[in-house]
Design a protein around this motif. Structure first.
Motif, PDB file in Angstrom:
ATOM      1  N   GLN A  78       7.562 -15.078  40.376  1.00 27.76           N
ATOM      2  CA  GLN A  78       7.409 -14.895  38.935  1.00 27.76           C
ATOM      3  C   GLN A  78       7.357 -16.298  38.326  1.00 27.76           C
ATOM      4  OE1 GLN A  78       9.569 -15.179  35.791  1.00 27.76           O
ATOM      5  NE2 GLN A  78       7.563 -14.665  34.962  1.00 27.76           N
TER       6      GLN A  78
ATOM      7  N   HIS B  69       7.068 -12.803  27.053  1.00 23.93           N
ATOM      8  CA  HIS B  69       8.520 -12.780  27.221  1.00 23.93           C
ATOM      9  C   HIS B  69       9.196 -12.996  25.869  1.00 23.93           C
ATOM     10  CE1 HIS B  69      12.222 -14.665  29.482  1.00 23.93           C
ATOM     11  NE2 HIS B  69      12.508 -13.542  28.865  1.00 23.93           N
TER      12      HIS B  69
ATOM     13  N   LEU C 188       8.112  -8.486  28.534  1.00 26.91           N
ATOM     14  CA  LEU C 188       9.346  -8.776  29.261  1.00 26.91           C
ATOM     15  C   LEU C 188      10.417  -9.104  28.229  1.00 26.91           C
ATOM     16  CD1 LEU C 188      11.053  -9.536  31.771  1.00 26.91           C
ATOM     17  CD2 LEU C 188       9.921 -11.780  31.733  1.00 26.91           C
TER      18      LEU C 188
ATOM     19  N   CYS D 274      -2.188 -10.369  27.187  1.00 30.47           N
ATOM     20  CA  CYS D 274      -1.092  -9.986  28.067  1.00 30.47           C
ATOM     21  C   CYS D 274      -1.126  -8.485  28.342  1.00 30.47           C
ATOM     22  CB  CYS D 274       0.247 -10.373  27.457  1.00 30.47           C
ATOM     23  SG  CYS D 274       0.493 -12.167  27.325  1.00 30.47           S
TER      24      CYS D 274
ATOM     25  N   PHE E  68       2.913 -11.237  31.443  1.00 28.47           N
ATOM     26  CA  PHE E  68       3.928 -10.801  30.494  1.00 28.47           C
ATOM     27  C   PHE E  68       4.054 -11.742  29.294  1.00 28.47           C
ATOM     28  CE2 PHE E  68       5.466  -8.842  34.467  1.00 28.47           C
ATOM     29  CZ  PHE E  68       5.651  -7.546  34.029  1.00 28.47           C
TER      30      PHE E  68
ATOM     31  N   SER F 101       4.522 -15.262  33.057  1.00 28.91           N
ATOM     32  CA  SER F 101       5.020 -14.826  31.755  1.00 28.91           C
ATOM     33  C   SER F 101       4.877 -15.978  30.775  1.00 28.91           C
ATOM     34  CB  SER F 101       6.482 -14.374  31.835  1.00 28.91           C
ATOM     35  OG  SER F 101       7.329 -15.445  32.229  1.00 28.91           O
TER      36      SER F 101
ATOM     37  N   ASN G   4      11.055 -20.152  28.927  1.00 27.37           N
ATOM     38  CA  ASN G   4      11.832 -18.917  28.783  1.00 27.37           C
ATOM     39  C   ASN G   4      12.978 -19.154  27.819  1.00 27.37           C
ATOM     40  OD1 ASN G   4      14.098 -19.991  30.230  1.00 27.37           O
ATOM     41  ND2 ASN G   4      13.277 -19.261  32.185  1.00 27.37           N
TER      42      ASN G   4
END
Length: 440
Positions: free
Chosen positions: A273, A12, A56, A52, A10, A309, A278
């Motif tokens: 995950q 993000h 997300l 990717c 992902f 991610s 993030n």
């Protein structure tokens, strides 16, 4: 877990920051809509080129400010656009083969949520009041009936997770957007919600959407037990996040070794995950002081088991420090250029490394469930072998030191990514570099 997740990587994004939205909902006049989601759509080809396979997204629903103070679960935030803009984003993702996962903030809502306002107006015994945890015999500092708040924040009102009405609300919202074409949910602050609540909600969702990927935000504790008791596919593995950047920054791979052991145990029951950045943490390029070692964090992320991610901008070497103050998240939730063509050339080198590593992982999809065996470790060097369930394997060597690092290998192994000179059953990794060896 849905089979497509075995291949998921992902990108993000924090949408409100990405598109440069106003910080407060009230900054947009009532009834107006800012059609900004197309800004994100323009980046989807970049996501594909990076390698990717999914997008997300942090919150996209109408909220008062940062997205986690929801006002309406069924309305796109007017600072981002409207439902037709979102439908266009879904279609654009599907055309490119990108899976789309949304952020569900179901532990709490914003203080100005209509149901909470209605509960205050109608009082104890009202239908709206059943959605929240009130203590009617007491009042808070604002003179309102005392109620539960998320981590003591007065702007975030905790839902009553013992209420069947809240079970219905959350299950209905999750199914509503899955029916609109999304592929899964990240459950924000899942750790703050009783697992018994998720155990009631998730089976109802899976009954209608068995291929949905549903994982929860959990910071620490018994990850495997949480997944099992809540009926989730996975949780966020903050342990590996911390060990990755910390071991690299402090030049102490022994911390990573201990965490990889825990990681292997988790893979016995679920696939975590995984991430190195993030919207809630200081960016990895600011966590690791030595710029030459930023690549090493991506190597770990993309060569161990997990559903990874990559937080937007990390692949460009973006920096940003999270601060505990009002507006303290702004550095890690930046506005992006109108198109990828406007990116600085400064991040191109790291981007190419990330592309190389993602390409490696997509050629070896078994890495999703791979176990990791550490063969050699010192403070500044480590060698580990990632092995798939079918016996496939790659050998990884990381060197944080000023000296060349030699690791043993088989005659049949060659350089799949990174840099090393291979001869006589040994690979020499240059100072501050890394290598992935294997057979293809």
């Amino acid at each position: 877990m849905a089979g497509w997740v075995d291949h998921a990587i992902f990108w993000h994004v924090f949408p409100l920051g990405f598109v440069g939205a106003e910080h407060e909902r009230t900054q947009v006049p009532a009834g107006e809509v800012r059609h900004r989601l197309h800004h994100l759509t323009r980046w989807l080809d970049y996501v594909v080129e990076l390698g990717c396979s999914g997008l997300l997204l942090a919150p996209v629903f109408e909220s008062s400010s940062h997205g986690y103070d929801t006002l309406d679960y069924r309305r796109i935030d007017p600072r981002l656009g409207d439902e037709s803009d979102f439908e266009a984003l879904v279609q654009a993702c599907q055309e490119r083969g990108l899976r789309l996962v949304l952020d569900g903030v179901f532990n709490h809502v914003g203080h100005d949520h209509p149901a909470f306002t209605q509960a205050l107006a109608e009082g104890e015994g009202s239908e709206a009041a059943k959605l929240f945890q009130f203590y009617w015999e007491s009042t808070d500092d604002q003179g309102e009936p005392a109620h539960e708040m998320f981590e003591g924040h007065p702007g975030l009102v905790t839902l009553n997770h013992e209420s069947d009405a809240v079970v219905d609300l959350v299950a209905d919202v999750m199914c509503y957007w899955l029916a609109k074409g999304i592929d899964g949910w990240r459950l924000d602050a899942a750790y703050a919600v009783p697992t018994s609540f998720w155990h009631k909600v998730i089976p109802r969702v899976r009954e209608q959407f068995p291929d949905a990927y549903i994982f929860g935000e959990v910071l620490h504790g018994d990850y495997a037990a949480f997944v099992r008791e809540a009926d989730l596919d996975a949780v966020t593995e903050y342990e590996l996040w911390k060990a990755t950047w910390s071991s690299i920054d402090t030049v102490n791979f022994h911390e990573l070794v201990w965490t990889l052991g825990r990681h292997n145990d988790m893979l016995d029951s679920f696939v975590p995950q995984t991430f190195i950045g993030n919207h809630d943490v200081t960016r990895v390029a600011s966590q690791i002081a030595e710029q030459r070692h930023h690549e090493h964090a991506f190597v770990i992320l993309l060569t161990v088991g997990g559903t990874p991610s990559i937080y937007y901008g990390d692949e460009q070497g973006y920096t940003g420090v999270k601060e505990q103050r009002a507006g303290g998240d702004d550095q890690v939730r930046p506005v992006m250029p109108e198109s990828p063509d406007q990116l600085s050339d400064l991040g191109r080198g790291l981007q190419h490394v990330v592309q190389e590593l993602i390409a490696l992982r997509r050629r070896h999809p078994w890495l999703h469930r791979a176990r990791t065996q550490v063969n050699d470790v010192a403070n500044g060097t480590i060698t580990y072998v990632a092995t798939g369930e079918g016996g496939e394997s790659v050998r990884v060597g990381l060197n944080l030191t000023d000296e060349p690092f030699v690791l043993g290998c088989d005659d049949s192994e060659r350089v799949l990514a990174g840099h090393a000179e291979v001869a006589s059953r040994a690979a020499t990794v240059p100072p501050h570099r890394w290598v992935v060896l294997g057979q293809e």
